[in-house]
Design a protein around this motif. Structure first.
Motif, PDB file in Angstrom:
ATOM      1  N   UNK A  70      -9.264  43.166  60.680  1.00  0.00           N
ATOM      2  CA  UNK A  70     -10.063  41.983  60.377  1.00  0.00           C
ATOM      3  C   UNK A  70      -9.341  40.682  60.728  1.00  0.00           C
ATOM      4  N   UNK A  71      -8.041  40.793  61.014  1.00  0.00           N
ATOM      5  CA  UNK A  71      -7.269  39.607  61.372  1.00  0.00           C
ATOM      6  C   UNK A  71      -6.645  39.809  62.748  1.00  0.00           C
ATOM      7  N   UNK A  72      -6.340  38.714  63.400  1.00  0.00           N
ATOM      8  CA  UNK A  72      -5.647  38.779  64.683  1.00  0.00           C
ATOM      9  C   UNK A  72      -4.238  38.232  64.476  1.00  0.00           C
ATOM     10  N   UNK A  73      -3.301  39.134  64.335  1.00  0.00           N
ATOM     11  CA  UNK A  73      -1.919  38.747  64.074  1.00  0.00           C
ATOM     12  C   UNK A  73      -1.192  38.378  65.365  1.00  0.00           C
ATOM     13  N   UNK A  74      -0.313  37.410  65.232  1.00  0.00           N
ATOM     14  CA  UNK A  74       0.558  37.010  66.333  1.00  0.00           C
ATOM     15  C   UNK A  74       1.998  37.001  65.826  1.00  0.00           C
ATOM     16  N   UNK A  75       2.922  37.035  66.747  1.00  0.00           N
ATOM     17  CA  UNK A  75       4.341  36.998  66.360  1.00  0.00           C
ATOM     18  C   UNK A  75       4.620  35.736  65.538  1.00  0.00           C
ATOM     19  N   UNK A  76       5.331  35.912  64.438  1.00  0.00           N
ATOM     20  CA  UNK A  76       5.644  34.788  63.548  1.00  0.00           C
ATOM     21  C   UNK A  76       4.772  34.754  62.315  1.00  0.00           C
ATOM     22  N   UNK A  77       3.628  35.495  62.357  1.00  0.00           N
ATOM     23  CA  UNK A  77       2.758  35.565  61.168  1.00  0.00           C
ATOM     24  C   UNK A  77       3.394  36.437  60.091  1.00  0.00           C
ATOM     25  N   UNK A  78       2.790  36.405  58.908  1.00  0.00           N
ATOM     26  CA  UNK A  78       3.205  37.292  57.816  1.00  0.00           C
ATOM     27  C   UNK A  78       2.160  38.378  57.615  1.00  0.00           C
ATOM     28  N   UNK A  79       2.625  39.585  57.415  1.00  0.00           N
ATOM     29  CA  UNK A  79       1.730  40.701  57.117  1.00  0.00           C
ATOM     30  C   UNK A  79       1.984  41.101  55.660  1.00  0.00           C
ATOM     31  N   UNK A  80       0.943  41.048  54.849  1.00  0.00           N
ATOM     32  CA  UNK A  80       1.081  41.286  53.410  1.00  0.00           C
ATOM     33  C   UNK A  80       0.582  42.685  53.047  1.00  0.00           C
ATOM     34  N   UNK A  81       1.440  43.431  52.371  1.00  0.00           N
ATOM     35  CA  UNK A  81       1.086  44.776  51.901  1.00  0.00           C
ATOM     36  C   UNK A  81       0.889  44.692  50.389  1.00  0.00           C
ATOM     37  N   UNK A  82      -0.369  44.654  49.987  1.00  0.00           N
ATOM     38  CA  UNK A  82      -0.670  44.489  48.558  1.00  0.00           C
ATOM     39  C   UNK A  82      -0.431  45.789  47.789  1.00  0.00           C
ATOM     40  N   UNK A  83       0.026  45.634  46.569  1.00  0.00           N
ATOM     41  CA  UNK A  83       0.275  46.791  45.697  1.00  0.00           C
ATOM     42  C   UNK A  83      -0.456  46.584  44.385  1.00  0.00           C
ATOM     43  N   UNK A  84      -0.938  47.648  43.847  1.00  0.00           N
ATOM     44  CA  UNK A  84      -1.581  47.589  42.539  1.00  0.00           C
ATOM     45  C   UNK A  84      -0.530  47.832  41.468  1.00  0.00           C
ATOM     46  N   UNK A  85      -0.692  47.143  40.327  1.00  0.00           N
ATOM     47  CA  UNK A  85       0.211  47.382  39.197  1.00  0.00           C
ATOM     48  C   UNK A  85       0.147  48.852  38.801  1.00  0.00           C
ATOM     49  N   UNK A  86      -1.034  49.453  39.023  1.00  0.00           N
ATOM     50  CA  UNK A  86      -1.213  50.865  38.681  1.00  0.00           C
ATOM     51  C   UNK A  86      -0.342  51.775  39.547  1.00  0.00           C
ATOM     52  N   UNK A  87       0.086  51.244  40.721  1.00  0.00           N
ATOM     53  CA  UNK A  87       0.889  52.045  41.625  1.00  0.00           C
ATOM     54  C   UNK A  87       2.373  52.059  41.252  1.00  0.00           C
ATOM     55  N   UNK A  88       2.729  51.216  40.327  1.00  0.00           N
ATOM     56  CA  UNK A  88       4.130  51.206  39.892  1.00  0.00           C
ATOM     57  C   UNK A  88       4.479  52.533  39.246  1.00  0.00           C
ATOM     58  N   UNK A  89       5.573  53.082  39.636  1.00  0.00           N
ATOM     59  CA  UNK A  89       6.022  54.336  39.029  1.00  0.00           C
ATOM     60  C   UNK A  89       6.373  54.109  37.560  1.00  0.00           C
ATOM     61  N   UNK A  90       6.384  55.178  36.803  1.00  0.00           N
ATOM     62  CA  UNK A  90       6.714  55.078  35.381  1.00  0.00           C
ATOM     63  C   UNK A  90       8.105  54.477  35.182  1.00  0.00           C
ATOM     64  N   UNK A  91       9.057  54.909  36.012  1.00  0.00           N
ATOM     65  CA  UNK A  91      10.435  54.399  35.908  1.00  0.00           C
ATOM     66  C   UNK A  91      10.477  52.901  36.191  1.00  0.00           C
ATOM     67  N   UNK A  92       9.635  52.473  37.162  1.00  0.00           N
ATOM     68  CA  UNK A  92       9.585  51.050  37.498  1.00  0.00           C
ATOM     69  C   UNK A  92       8.985  50.251  36.344  1.00  0.00           C
TER      70      UNK A  92
END
Length: 336
Positions: A90-112
């Motif tokens: 959905x986006x057109x990335x170019x060199x120098x941009x930021x790519x964000x990998x979203x995480x859910x709080x639910x994905x946090x491991x129990x130890x974390x």
């Protein structure tokens, strides 16, 4: 991750009211803890992890940011233009941009999650100790009033201004005893801030405790008309208080003793927690004449002879054997 914004805000306000930690500080601590814990889960402290907490909307966002590059040298911190566009068409990335990998709080491991809880607990403790230091650092050298909340063989615990301080037995006056719920005056001797946080040092046996009582009960001492030059104290037994006034029309000792001893008795009544044997207080008029001052300080003992060594600032005093115990406080008086 969506949360109940009203409940979250109420929880923040409750913590702020009970612990004295601002909502902004609490949010910062939560953000820092989540970042540190998620970095640990990802496997590297150099990961670019960010957390956004919106309490109005009730949303917590957490993501890892990677730099978009033409050629990847470190796949932990970078992603290629080709892969970024393939993963997020959905986006057109170019060199120098930021790519964000979203995480859910639910994905946090129990130890974390446990790590977040542990870090938050530690940060709360540090914040409380910091507040404690800021609250009491200006109270050093003053009296505060608290309530006894615990008594044991080693001393007593006193509740003061949303916290508790421990008063060791050696800092009590003689063999005085207190019961849970009893109101008590204590002297703030020091507030130390170290690696383990703030620590309030309190006492009832220190000279400062007695000096503060003089300032509370005797107006001439409070307003500076009468100056306390020095105090030597054997808490619960005897104290020597040297007083002086720049006004030749003022009798400094008489001002402290009061008519029929009324003023000094108000002070004595606060020493020893109502016991039969009260601490004796000798009021001494300070004099620049050291021989005369020493003789006055020794009373009720009588000096048979005094040898002054002005060069060494020392004095040898001769008294009868049965008066030796009376001179011990005086020795401390001139060495302090």
């Amino acid at each position: 991750m969506a949360i109940n914004a009203v409940d979250f805000l109420n929880a923040l306000e409750e913590i702020e009211a009970s612990k004295g930690i601002s909502k902004a500080t609490i949010l910062t601590m939560l953000e820092e803890s989540l970042i540190k814990a998620y970095k640990k889960q990802l496997g590297g402290d150099d990961a670019d992890v960010r957390v956004n907490i919106d309490i109005e909307k009730g949303i917590i966002e957490m993501y890892q940011a990677k730099k978009v590059v033409e050629e990847v040298e470190d796949d932990f911190l970078e992603v290629s233009v080709q892969d970024a566009n393939a993963l997020d068409p959905n986006k057109k990335y170019q060199a120098g941009d930021e790519y964000l990998i979203y995480a859910s709080i639910d994905e946090l491991r129990k130890a974390t999650a446990m790590s977040v809880k542990s870090m938050l607990k530690q940060k709360f403790a540090e914040a409380e100790k910091s507040i404690l230091y800021e609250t009491f650092k200006d109270k050093i050298g003053t009296l505060i009033t608290g309530k006894v909340e615990k008594v044991d063989d080693r001393g007593i615990s006193v509740n003061i201004v949303k916290t508790s301080v421990y008063l060791p037995k050696k800092e009590l006056i003689g063999d005085e005893r207190f019961i849970v719920g009893e109101t008590i005056k204590i002297y703030v001797d020091d507030v130390a801030s170290g690696t383990k946080g703030a620590h309030i040092v309190v006492s009832r046996s220190k000279e400062g405790f007695l000096k503060c009582l003089f300032m509370e009960e005797i107006h001439d001492v409070y307003d500076g008309t009468v100056i306390i030059k020095n105090i030597a104290r054997e808490a619960g037994e005897r104290s020597k208080v040297a007083v002086y006034s720049h006004d030749p029309n003022i009798d400094p000792a008489g001002s402290c003793i009061g008519p029929n001893g009324s003023r000094i008795q108000k002070i004595v009544s606060q020493l020893g927690n109502g016991g039969i044997n009260k601490e004796k207080i000798d009021i001494i008029a300070y004099s620049d004449n050291m021989a005369m001052f020493i003789m006055e300080s020794l009373k009720p003992a009588t000096a048979l002879g005094i040898i002054l060594n002005e060069e060494k600032k020392a004095a040898t005093v001769i008294v009868k054997d049965d008066s030796l115990s009376l001179t011990m406080t005086v020795a401390a008086f001139f060495s302090s």
